[in-house]
Motif scaffolding. Sequence first.
Motif, PDB file in Angstrom:
ATOM      1  N   ARG A  87     -27.212 104.493 -28.100  1.00 45.36           N
ATOM      2  CA  ARG A  87     -27.636 103.871 -29.365  1.00 45.36           C
ATOM      3  C   ARG A  87     -28.754 104.735 -29.939  1.00 45.36           C
ATOM      4  N   SER A  90     -35.049 104.258 -29.369  1.00 44.59           N
ATOM      5  CA  SER A  90     -36.160 103.401 -29.773  1.00 44.59           C
ATOM      6  C   SER A  90     -37.271 104.275 -30.333  1.00 44.59           C
ATOM      7  N   ILE A  92     -40.357 103.565 -30.403  1.00 46.97           N
ATOM      8  CA  ILE A  92     -41.624 103.384 -29.668  1.00 46.97           C
ATOM      9  C   ILE A  92     -41.473 103.750 -28.201  1.00 46.97           C
ATOM     10  N   LEU A  93     -40.420 103.249 -27.558  1.00 47.24           N
ATOM     11  CA  LEU A  93     -40.234 103.504 -26.123  1.00 47.24           C
ATOM     12  C   LEU A  93     -39.838 104.952 -25.865  1.00 47.24           C
ATOM     13  N   VAL A 176     -28.857  97.056 -22.951  1.00 44.02           N
ATOM     14  CA  VAL A 176     -29.961  98.009 -23.118  1.00 44.02           C
ATOM     15  C   VAL A 176     -30.491  98.443 -21.744  1.00 44.02           C
ATOM     16  N   PHE A 177     -30.704  97.474 -20.853  1.00 42.02           N
ATOM     17  CA  PHE A 177     -31.293  97.815 -19.548  1.00 42.02           C
ATOM     18  C   PHE A 177     -30.278  98.498 -18.638  1.00 42.02           C
ATOM     19  N   PHE A 180     -30.259 102.343 -19.349  1.00 38.69           N
ATOM     20  CA  PHE A 180     -31.274 103.268 -18.819  1.00 38.69           C
ATOM     21  C   PHE A 180     -30.825 103.907 -17.496  1.00 38.69           C
ATOM     22  N   THR A 239     -36.615  96.428 -31.200  1.00 36.21           N
ATOM     23  CA  THR A 239     -37.404  96.593 -29.972  1.00 36.21           C
ATOM     24  C   THR A 239     -37.843  95.239 -29.412  1.00 36.21           C
ATOM     25  N   SER A 242     -34.880  93.720 -27.840  1.00 30.77           N
ATOM     26  CA  SER A 242     -34.382  94.451 -26.657  1.00 30.77           C
ATOM     27  C   SER A 242     -35.276  94.193 -25.448  1.00 30.77           C
ATOM     28  N   ALA A 243     -36.568  94.223 -25.704  1.00 26.01           N
ATOM     29  CA  ALA A 243     -37.533  94.239 -24.599  1.00 26.01           C
ATOM     30  C   ALA A 243     -38.128  92.873 -24.300  1.00 26.01           C
ATOM     31  N   PHE A 290     -38.764  94.886 -14.169  1.00 27.03           N
ATOM     32  CA  PHE A 290     -38.423  96.260 -14.520  1.00 27.03           C
ATOM     33  C   PHE A 290     -38.720  97.120 -13.300  1.00 27.03           C
TER      34      PHE A 290
HETATM   35  C1  OVM Z   1     -36.972  99.289 -27.232  1.00 32.78           C
HETATM   36  C2  OVM Z   1     -37.080  98.826 -25.804  1.00 32.78           C
HETATM   37  C3  OVM Z   1     -35.965  98.402 -25.163  1.00 32.78           C
HETATM   38  C4  OVM Z   1     -36.025  97.978 -23.849  1.00 32.78           C
HETATM   39  C5  OVM Z   1     -37.222  97.978 -23.179  1.00 32.78           C
HETATM   40  C6  OVM Z   1     -38.339  98.410 -23.841  1.00 32.78           C
HETATM   41  C7  OVM Z   1     -39.589  98.002 -21.854  1.00 32.78           C
HETATM   42  C8  OVM Z   1     -38.268  98.830 -25.154  1.00 32.78           C
HETATM   43  O1  OVM Z   1     -35.906  99.170 -27.808  1.00 32.78           O
HETATM   44  O2  OVM Z   1     -37.940  99.769 -27.775  1.00 32.78           O
HETATM   45  O3  OVM Z   1     -39.530  98.411 -23.200  1.00 32.78           O
END
Ligand code: OVM
Length: 408
Positions: A87, A90, A92-93, A176-177, A180, A239, A242-243, A290
């Motif tokens: 996808r 992110s 930020i991440l 999403v997880f 990774f 985000t 997702s998180a 996590f």
């Molecule tokens: C994000 C994102 C998604 C999953 C976990 C996360 C632990 C961030 O999309 O930014 O942080």
Amino acid sequence: MSSTTISDVCTHAPTSDFDPYAEEVLNDPYPFYEELRELGPVVYLQRYDAYAVARHAEVHAVLSDPATFCSSAGVGLTNFRTEKPWRKPSIILEADPPYHARIRKVVARVLSPASIARLRVTFEAEAEALVDKILTQGKFDAARDFCAAYPLKVFADAVGLPAEGRENLLPYGDMVFNGFGPINERFHARMNTSSAAIQWISEVCQRENLTKDGLGADLYSAADAGEITHEEAGLLVRTLLSAGLDTTVFTLCNAIIALARNPQQYQILHESPTLARQTIEEVVRYDPTFHSFYRTTTKPVEIAGVSLNENQKVLAIIASANRDPRRWENPAQFDLQRRATGHVGFGAGIHGCAGQMMARLEGDILLGALARKVESITLTGEPVRHFNNTVRGYSSIPVSIIPVTQIQ
Ligand code: OVM
């Protein structure tokens, strides 16, 4: 002849065939983590052509040096420099300074203790109502009826989501997880059933589908103020979604399991419900949701005497750092009265969990309400683990509870 160069003094990392994504590892990773920690400060994972750090000191060091261990190549196994992410990354991440700092500043403000304090009254009322509901049931599935029910109500309300369609949130996060980790069976199985969830998520990230007074709207206000673009605001709502759900749901699951399996600890919490906040902290140390994520080296680097090349994936196993006997006394003991500060269950450094105050708020309030009204929690059957490449929790936790008044 006798001159010593860096490469002479640096040793190679020991090699291991450890597979962080094997079912038996996901089921109980802690014995495997112990082996990894004892192998050395850095271990080469031959199956994935990645290095792993499993001790507290090295995990902390890697997370604290984003210039050397970057996130923009992805924090999963996929290397965005050479492989296509499943996808859009992110912002930020999966981003580095200086861009990251500008985005993070906005998110940090929206999720700051000051801005989320206004949620407390509602969160408390919802927690009381939920605990009253499970008390009338007596026997119930804590994973579904308690741990999932609460964030799906209060966090989704806080973001400003419609009530309709929230069943898409956990499957989306699950994808999403999984994403990774390696693009394995677990990822494909979830991906194949998730196109509706992806579609729903992308729609509710749009401004017109969010309430005017939620965290989502706050992100769009930052765009109106020119701090970020409107497209970035939408990606930051993504985000949050997702998180913000699977993580808190599973942390509550891990809390219920730890408390049910350590009744004397539940008793301590029950007698002093203000320990709820410390309980959440210890859960995030002892059995974090996590487990690990990657960084990618931006240059040749040495970790604890081991040389790594540029563009190598490094797996920081935070759940292992949280059990490192070099850092903790009796790390395998769930002790809610210990000083759990310093755990890396929320990560560390510039990418440390931006939602951690929200997670603590939810956990503190819900466990506090439980502790005040419930005398004891008993497992009535085997909990069912939820298997995911990156996060650990449960899909079912059959329990029975005894209300306070019944025994008084
Ligand atoms: C994000 C994102 C998604 C999953 C976990 C996360 C632990 C961030 O999309 O930014 O942080």
